[in-house]
Design a protein around this motif. Structure first.
Motif, PDB file in Angstrom:
ATOM      1  N   UNK A 221       0.806  -1.209   0.000  1.00  0.00           N
ATOM      2  CA  UNK A 221       0.000   0.000   0.000  1.00  0.00           C
ATOM      3  C   UNK A 221       0.839   1.259   0.000  1.00  0.00           C
ATOM      4  N   UNK A 222       0.204   2.421   0.037  1.00  0.00           N
ATOM      5  CA  UNK A 222       0.942   3.694   0.015  1.00  0.00           C
ATOM      6  C   UNK A 222       1.998   3.744   1.119  1.00  0.00           C
ATOM      7  N   UNK A 223       3.176   4.226   0.754  1.00  0.00           N
ATOM      8  CA  UNK A 223       4.272   4.327   1.714  1.00  0.00           C
ATOM      9  C   UNK A 223       4.934   5.683   1.578  1.00  0.00           C
ATOM     10  N   UNK A 224       5.532   6.136   2.665  1.00  0.00           N
ATOM     11  CA  UNK A 224       6.272   7.394   2.641  1.00  0.00           C
ATOM     12  C   UNK A 224       7.616   7.210   3.349  1.00  0.00           C
ATOM     13  N   UNK A 225       8.611   7.852   2.786  1.00  0.00           N
ATOM     14  CA  UNK A 225       9.895   7.947   3.463  1.00  0.00           C
ATOM     15  C   UNK A 225       9.985   9.334   4.096  1.00  0.00           C
ATOM     16  N   UNK A 226      10.368   9.369   5.360  1.00  0.00           N
ATOM     17  CA  UNK A 226      10.497  10.633   6.070  1.00  0.00           C
ATOM     18  C   UNK A 226      11.958  11.068   6.098  1.00  0.00           C
ATOM     19  N   UNK A 227      12.183  12.340   5.795  1.00  0.00           N
ATOM     20  CA  UNK A 227      13.522  12.940   5.801  1.00  0.00           C
ATOM     21  C   UNK A 227      13.437  14.205   6.663  1.00  0.00           C
ATOM     22  N   UNK A 228      13.322  14.052   7.979  1.00  0.00           N
ATOM     23  CA  UNK A 228      12.938  15.195   8.830  1.00  0.00           C
ATOM     24  C   UNK A 228      13.956  16.324   8.901  1.00  0.00           C
ATOM     25  N   UNK A 229      15.249  16.019   8.774  1.00  0.00           N
ATOM     26  CA  UNK A 229      16.208  17.114   8.942  1.00  0.00           C
ATOM     27  C   UNK A 229      16.297  18.020   7.722  1.00  0.00           C
ATOM     28  N   UNK A 230      15.657  17.622   6.597  1.00  0.00           N
ATOM     29  CA  UNK A 230      15.541  18.542   5.464  1.00  0.00           C
ATOM     30  C   UNK A 230      14.079  18.901   5.200  1.00  0.00           C
ATOM     31  N   UNK A 231      13.179  18.494   6.116  1.00  0.00           N
ATOM     32  CA  UNK A 231      11.796  18.911   6.026  1.00  0.00           C
ATOM     33  C   UNK A 231      11.025  18.327   4.863  1.00  0.00           C
ATOM     34  N   UNK A 232      11.306  17.076   4.512  1.00  0.00           N
ATOM     35  CA  UNK A 232      10.677  16.476   3.332  1.00  0.00           C
ATOM     36  C   UNK A 232      10.138  15.089   3.664  1.00  0.00           C
ATOM     37  N   UNK A 233       8.965  14.785   3.114  1.00  0.00           N
ATOM     38  CA  UNK A 233       8.468  13.422   3.022  1.00  0.00           C
ATOM     39  C   UNK A 233       8.281  13.110   1.545  1.00  0.00           C
ATOM     40  N   UNK A 234       8.518  11.860   1.174  1.00  0.00           N
ATOM     41  CA  UNK A 234       8.363  11.491  -0.231  1.00  0.00           C
ATOM     42  C   UNK A 234       7.476  10.262  -0.356  1.00  0.00           C
ATOM     43  N   UNK A 235       6.663  10.251  -1.404  1.00  0.00           N
ATOM     44  CA  UNK A 235       5.895   9.052  -1.715  1.00  0.00           C
ATOM     45  C   UNK A 235       6.883   7.954  -2.113  1.00  0.00           C
ATOM     46  N   UNK A 236       6.799   6.833  -1.415  1.00  0.00           N
ATOM     47  CA  UNK A 236       7.812   5.773  -1.563  1.00  0.00           C
ATOM     48  C   UNK A 236       7.141   4.504  -2.079  1.00  0.00           C
ATOM     49  N   UNK A 237       6.532   4.633  -3.245  1.00  0.00           N
ATOM     50  CA  UNK A 237       5.766   3.532  -3.813  1.00  0.00           C
ATOM     51  C   UNK A 237       6.643   2.646  -4.693  1.00  0.00           C
ATOM     52  N   UNK A 238       6.118   1.510  -5.088  1.00  0.00           N
ATOM     53  CA  UNK A 238       6.900   0.540  -5.844  1.00  0.00           C
ATOM     54  C   UNK A 238       7.456   1.142  -7.126  1.00  0.00           C
ATOM     55  N   UNK A 239       8.743   0.865  -7.379  1.00  0.00           N
ATOM     56  CA  UNK A 239       9.418   1.399  -8.563  1.00  0.00           C
ATOM     57  C   UNK A 239      10.198   2.661  -8.319  1.00  0.00           C
ATOM     58  N   UNK A 240      10.212   3.139  -7.079  1.00  0.00           N
ATOM     59  CA  UNK A 240      10.888   4.402  -6.766  1.00  0.00           C
ATOM     60  C   UNK A 240      12.406   4.211  -6.691  1.00  0.00           C
ATOM     61  N   UNK A 241      13.142   5.275  -7.005  1.00  0.00           N
ATOM     62  CA  UNK A 241      14.593   5.311  -6.828  1.00  0.00           C
ATOM     63  C   UNK A 241      14.978   6.644  -6.199  1.00  0.00           C
ATOM     64  N   UNK A 242      15.903   6.591  -5.236  1.00  0.00           N
ATOM     65  CA  UNK A 242      16.380   7.789  -4.553  1.00  0.00           C
ATOM     66  C   UNK A 242      17.897   7.768  -4.533  1.00  0.00           C
ATOM     67  N   UNK A 243      18.503   8.924  -4.763  1.00  0.00           N
ATOM     68  CA  UNK A 243      19.935   9.089  -4.579  1.00  0.00           C
ATOM     69  C   UNK A 243      20.173  10.153  -3.527  1.00  0.00           C
ATOM     70  N   UNK A 244      20.871   9.805  -2.474  1.00  0.00           N
ATOM     71  CA  UNK A 244      21.124  10.769  -1.407  1.00  0.00           C
ATOM     72  C   UNK A 244      22.283  10.299  -0.543  1.00  0.00           C
ATOM     73  N   UNK A 245      22.781  11.202   0.285  1.00  0.00           N
ATOM     74  CA  UNK A 245      23.812  10.840   1.252  1.00  0.00           C
ATOM     75  C   UNK A 245      23.137  10.365   2.529  1.00  0.00           C
ATOM     76  N   UNK A 246      23.233   9.074   2.797  1.00  0.00           N
ATOM     77  CA  UNK A 246      22.645   8.540   4.011  1.00  0.00           C
ATOM     78  C   UNK A 246      23.330   9.036   5.266  1.00  0.00           C
ATOM     79  N   UNK A 247      24.506   9.635   5.119  1.00  0.00           N
ATOM     80  CA  UNK A 247      25.218  10.196   6.268  1.00  0.00           C
ATOM     81  C   UNK A 247      24.642  11.566   6.639  1.00  0.00           C
ATOM     82  N   UNK A 248      24.258  12.345   5.628  1.00  0.00           N
ATOM     83  CA  UNK A 248      23.739  13.688   5.873  1.00  0.00           C
ATOM     84  C   UNK A 248      22.239  13.675   6.148  1.00  0.00           C
TER      85      UNK A 248
END
Length: 296
Positions: A221-248
């Protein structure tokens, strides 16, 4: 920061000192920059086609034995949350919950350089070539995405992989050399997670300058990834791709209804150091634009 990547008291202090300006929900493709023009996040919903999604689901089922053995049944501890049984949910369609890492060459925990050499991960010591071949399509996709998202890291990681392959050949590490020949990604590690919730955390062994590639597929079902220190939530549905620094970027995904498989591609700095490859710099938006014009 704790090695687990979870430190709520420190994170709350950082949020109070550096609160995000806005709270955003991203549902369409986006690139997020900081005020210096450094790229913080690539968000690509629907980047993975059905054929590649199917490959990921099939290969994840091939890893069932490894996944089952990975889950810890002991009392919950902060430092072992990645494999703690309470963070997994049963599958409704025959998948095996768990969390494992695959690498053709990395340093085992407690066996650092220069006292030890890189080794093939335990998950690839049996049927390693079969698994390396089976993940090739998703591996190439992640590598191609990194070429666009962070060209400097792409080339340095390719150099690292080639250097590791030469070292393995020269020193008669045949299993490693054979796995590296079939390993199609520029990244040196793949984490495979099935039906796991991920509490808010940072990847403390990653580097701030680097990107990890996070992908998610499955029937859920619908999913979201939370990124609180940059003030963003993203729809995290099947087929999604994200590139980011997991350290930051602090990130996390709650439980979802259905079966969710996540593949995360990353690398380790100690392997780069072992073959004497520089760490590289941050990904800059201006460099991406210049690279695009050069390639065209």
């Amino acid at each position: 920061m704790q090695e687990s990547g979870i430190n709520p008291r420190r994170e709350q202090s950082l949020l109070e000192r550096f609160p995000p300006v806005d709270q955003l929900l991203l549902e369409r493709p986006a690139v997020v920059l900081d005020k210096f023009g450094l790229i913080v996040l690539w968000y690509l919903p629907g980047a993975i086609n059905e054929t590649t999604q199917n490959d990921m689901m099939v290969v994840t089922k091939m890893m069932s034995d490894h996944l089952e053995k990975s889950v810890s049944r002991t009392a919950a501890k902060t430092e072992t949350w990645r494999t703690q049984g309470s963070n997994f949910r049963p599958s409704e369609n025959g998948l095996t919950p768990g969390c494992i890492n695959l690498s053709p060459g990395w340093f085992l925990q407690g066996h650092p350089s220069p006292n030890f050499y890189p080794e093939v991960s335990a998950t690839l010591k049996q049927d390693g070539l079969t698994l390396c071949q089976a993940i090739q399509r998703p591996a190439v996709l992640a590598a191609a995405a990194l070429r666009v998202m962070h060209g400097g890291l792409y080339w340095s990681s390719l150099t690292t992989r080639l250097g590791l392959g030469l070292w393995a050949d020269n020193n008669q590490f045949k299993d490693m050399a054979n796995c590296l020949r079939q390993w199609a990604s520029s990244f040196t590690v793949l984490a495979v997670m099935c039906n796991r919730r991920s509490p808010l955390h940072r990847d403390s062994q990653s580097l701030a300058e680097w990107f990890d590639i996070l992908t998610s597929v499955g029937d859920y079902g619908p999913a979201r990834m939370k990124l609180p220190n940059i003030g963003i939530e993203i729809a995290y549905n099947s087929g999604v791709m994200i590139g980011t620094s997991g350290r930051i970027v602090r990130h996390g995904v709650d439980r979802v209804n259905g079966d969710r498989v996540s593949w995360v591609w990353y690398m380790r700095d100690d392997v780069h150091k072992f073959v004497d490859v520089p760490r590289g710099d941050y990904s800059k938006y201006k460099s991406i634009i210049a690279d695009a014009f050069y390639c065209s």
